[in-house]
Design an enzyme around this catalytic site. Structure first.
Site, short mmCIF file in Angstrom:
data_model
loop_
_atom_site.label_atom_id
_atom_site.label_comp_id
_atom_site.label_asym_id
_atom_site.label_seq_id
_atom_site.Cartn_x
_atom_site.Cartn_y
_atom_site.Cartn_z
N HIS A 131 -6.10 -13.75 -10.30
CA HIS A 131 -4.56 -13.12 -11.00
C HIS A 131 -4.91 -12.57 -9.80
O HIS A 131 -5.04 -11.22 -9.58
CB HIS A 131 -4.58 -12.45 -11.88
CG HIS A 131 -3.47 -12.24 -12.64
ND1 HIS A 131 -2.68 -11.17 -11.50
CD2 HIS A 131 -2.28 -12.70 -13.53
CE1 HIS A 131 -1.38 -10.97 -13.03
NE2 HIS A 131 -1.60 -12.69 -13.78
N ASP A 147 -3.63 -18.70 -18.57
CA ASP A 147 -2.98 -19.67 -18.46
C ASP A 147 -3.99 -20.26 -18.79
O ASP A 147 -3.74 -21.79 -18.80
CB ASP A 147 -2.31 -20.20 -16.62
CG ASP A 147 -0.62 -19.78 -16.42
OD1 ASP A 147 0.05 -19.77 -17.85
OD2 ASP A 147 -0.63 -19.08 -15.58
C1 LIG Z 1 -3.83 -16.35 -8.59
C2 LIG Z 1 -4.37 -16.44 -7.42
C3 LIG Z 1 -3.43 -16.82 -6.67
C4 LIG Z 1 -4.97 -14.71 -6.55
O1 LIG Z 1 -5.60 -15.65 -5.17
P1 LIG Z 1 -6.17 -13.88 -5.53
O2 LIG Z 1 -5.10 -12.58 -4.54
O3 LIG Z 1 -6.50 -14.15 -3.29
O4 LIG Z 1 -7.66 -13.36 -4.89
P2 LIG Z 1 -8.90 -12.61 -4.67
O5 LIG Z 1 -7.86 -11.55 -4.03
O6 LIG Z 1 -9.63 -12.20 -6.51
O7 LIG Z 1 -9.50 -13.31 -4.89
C5 LIG Z 1 -10.83 -13.36 -4.32
C6 LIG Z 1 -11.30 -14.71 -3.28
O8 LIG Z 1 -11.35 -15.36 -4.34
C7 LIG Z 1 -11.17 -16.80 -4.64
N1 LIG Z 1 -9.97 -17.49 -5.47
C8 LIG Z 1 -9.16 -16.41 -6.43
N2 LIG Z 1 -9.36 -17.46 -7.45
C9 LIG Z 1 -9.86 -18.18 -7.15
C10 LIG Z 1 -9.92 -19.96 -7.91
N3 LIG Z 1 -8.68 -19.92 -8.93
N4 LIG Z 1 -10.19 -20.45 -7.07
C11 LIG Z 1 -11.40 -20.74 -6.49
N5 LIG Z 1 -11.09 -19.09 -5.83
C12 LIG Z 1 -10.57 -18.71 -6.42
C13 LIG Z 1 -10.25 -16.24 -3.28
O9 LIG Z 1 -9.69 -17.55 -2.85
C14 LIG Z 1 -10.67 -15.98 -2.62
O10 LIG Z 1 -11.30 -15.92 -1.80
P3 LIG Z 1 -11.91 -15.38 -0.23
O11 LIG Z 1 -12.45 -14.23 -0.08
O12 LIG Z 1 -12.64 -16.28 0.78
O13 LIG Z 1 -10.53 -15.48 -0.28
C15 LIG Z 1 -5.74 -17.07 -6.83
O14 LIG Z 1 -6.37 -16.42 -8.46
C16 LIG Z 1 -5.29 -18.45 -7.61
O15 LIG Z 1 -5.01 -19.19 -6.73
N6 LIG Z 1 -5.64 -18.88 -9.10
C17 LIG Z 1 -5.09 -20.40 -9.80
C18 LIG Z 1 -3.79 -20.61 -9.89
C19 LIG Z 1 -3.70 -20.05 -11.00
O16 LIG Z 1 -4.19 -19.86 -12.36
N7 LIG Z 1 -2.51 -19.19 -11.12
C20 LIG Z 1 -1.72 -18.28 -12.33
C21 LIG Z 1 -1.77 -17.06 -11.72
S1 LIG Z 1 -0.98 -16.58 -13.28
#
Ligand SMILES: CC(C)(COP(=O)(O)OP(=O)(O)OC[C@H]1O[C@@H](n2cnc3c(N)ncnc32)[C@H](O)[C@@H]1OP(=O)(O)O)[C@@H](O)C(=O)NCCC(=O)NCCS
Length: 381
Positions: free
Chosen positions: A261, A317
């Site tokens: 998130h 979700d």
């Molecule tokens: C919501 C989201 C966009 C947040 O992304 P973010 O702000 O980049 O999250 P973070 O900074 O905590 O991520 C840290 C690392 O974990 C990875 N990561 C985070 N969520 C992940 C996921 N669901 N699957 C795989 N890898 C994930 C990121 O790519 C990042 O990797 P990096 O360091 O190599 O760049 C992301 O978690 C995501 O795409 N989740 C899946 C979609 C989803 O459930 N969306 C609903 C949100 S309510």
């Protein structure tokens, strides 16, 4: 303000003061007007939570009875709206249908109410009350079933399931659906809420604001992750395929839906409530397969991410799609349900925006060409 304050996507930018929602992303806490989401989920209803959001306080018993009667009295769809739902183009999306209905409802309200300085969002609560009726009716019509009037003795959540199925849900199912609406009613300055406030700040009507917010929520980066969680469950197929699927997906830098998130860096508190509701539903039906499947994905994903020192937790979700599926709700209604619930939060933000308004007018950092000479048409390459 200087150009060095540029933040892509307005990340970290504070764009307004707000008394509505407090999110502690590190601690995994969420409050609506100071009340924890755990307390609201346990003790409140969608109608009472809507009152809290719109009127800035918990209602007394009389206020709640009056508000509930007005909300329930606003559920029924007038014949032109029923026709709109029936005749909506098959290729149209339910989110677009919701926008159309909001536009129609705007036309049913007197001009001076619609355009008054305070915008009268509290008086126009049919926007909230009708959205879930529209969705259930849409589902009924596409299954060839007739319009079904709402049941004023049922909560918002129970009535939605009643309309969808044509029979009263169990008390537990009605309560779970109503709590799901509470969990989604508000969540701070996300894209759709910000959109609602930007439109409200121009003194456009609250109908235009809500319609714009629905448009923002329709994009897959905002709404829709729960739908994709269920697609992911289908794609994985069997519990034995979870570990190989995770290895393959993460090696290809793919995302596991429902995990992570932007704001929560701990477990999303709504996910904790939703997970318990899923478990309750599964146990009540004597079939824990879906719950166990999701928990295995969660454990496998978190183990892999922790090995890379990236603790990532489930968001709401991750479990909500499974809850909705078990309640018999079709996948393409998941995001529209989110909209029907979030309409309460949008209207609260519209009211707040209007109380101390300032037109939103950020600037762009210009990175285009320097001023240059006009090129006549016949000299262009
Ligand atoms: C919501 C989201 C966009 C947040 O992304 P973010 O702000 O980049 O999250 P973070 O900074 O905590 O991520 C840290 C690392 O974990 C990875 N990561 C985070 N969520 C992940 C996921 N669901 N699957 C795989 N890898 C994930 C990121 O790519 C990042 O990797 P990096 O360091 O190599 O760049 C992301 O978690 C995501 O795409 N989740 C899946 C979609 C989803 O459930 N969306 C609903 C949100 S309510």
């Amino acid at each position: 303000m200087t150009e060095t304050t540029y933040a892509k996507g307005l990340e970290g930018v504070i764009a307004a003061e707000s008394e509505i929602c407090r999110i502690d992303g590190v601690g995994g806490k969420l409050y609506y007007r100071g009340y924890s989401i755990e307390d609201l989920a346990r003790h409140s209803s969608f109608e009472e939570t809507t009152y809290l959001l719109l009127y800035e306080k918990l209602p007394t018993a009389d206020e709640l009875a009056d508000f509930t009667a007005r909300m329930r009295g606003s559920r029924e769809l007038k014949p032109p709206v029923q026709a709109m739902v029936r005749d909506f183009p098959p290729a149209g999306l339910p989110m677009e249908l919701l926008q159309s209905v909001i536009a129609y409802l705007s036309g049913t309200v007197e001009h001076q109410i619609r355009h008054s300085a305070t915008c009268n969002c509290r008086r126009t609560m049919h926007q909230i009350a009708q959205l879930s009726t529209v969705l259930a009716t849409y589902q009924r019509f596409r299954e060839g079933r007739p319009y079904l009037p709402s049941r004023p003795d049922l909560s918002s959540g129970a009535n939605f399931l009643y309309l969808l199925r044509g029979e009263e849900p169990s008390e537990q199912e009605g309560r779970i659906m109503d709590t799901a609406l509470v969990l989604h009613a508000e969540h701070g300055f996300n894209a759709s809420t910000f959109t609602a406030r930007v439109v409200a700040a121009t003194f456009s009507t609250c109908y235009c604001s809500v319609s714009a917010a629905i448009g923002a929520l329709a994009g897959f980066l905002h709404g829709g992750a729960n739908e994709r969680v269920m697609d992911m469950v289908d794609e994985i197929g069997s519990i034995d395929n979870i570990e190989p699927w995770l290895d393959k997906t993460l090696a290809a830098h793919g995302k596991v839906m429902g995990m992570g998130h932007r704001v929560y860096k701990a477990k999303d508190p709504r996910a904790i409530v939703m997970e318990q509701m899923l478990l309750d539903l599964c146990e009540q039906r004597g079939d824990r397969r879906l719950y166990d499947f999701l928990k295995k994905i969660e454990a496998g994903f978190r183990k892999r991410m922790e090995e890379k020192d990236k603790p990532i937790y489930p968001n709401v979700d991750f479990f909500s799609g499974a809850v909705y599926s078990m309640l018999g709700i079709p996948r393409d209604l998941f995001t529209p349900i989110f909209a029907a619930s979030r309409a309460s939060g949008w209207l609260a933000h519209i009211l707040e925006q209007r109380k101390d308004n300032r037109l939103y007018r950020p600037r762009a950092l210009y990175v285009g060409p320097e001023p240059r000479a006009w090129v006549p048409l016949n000299e262009r390459a």
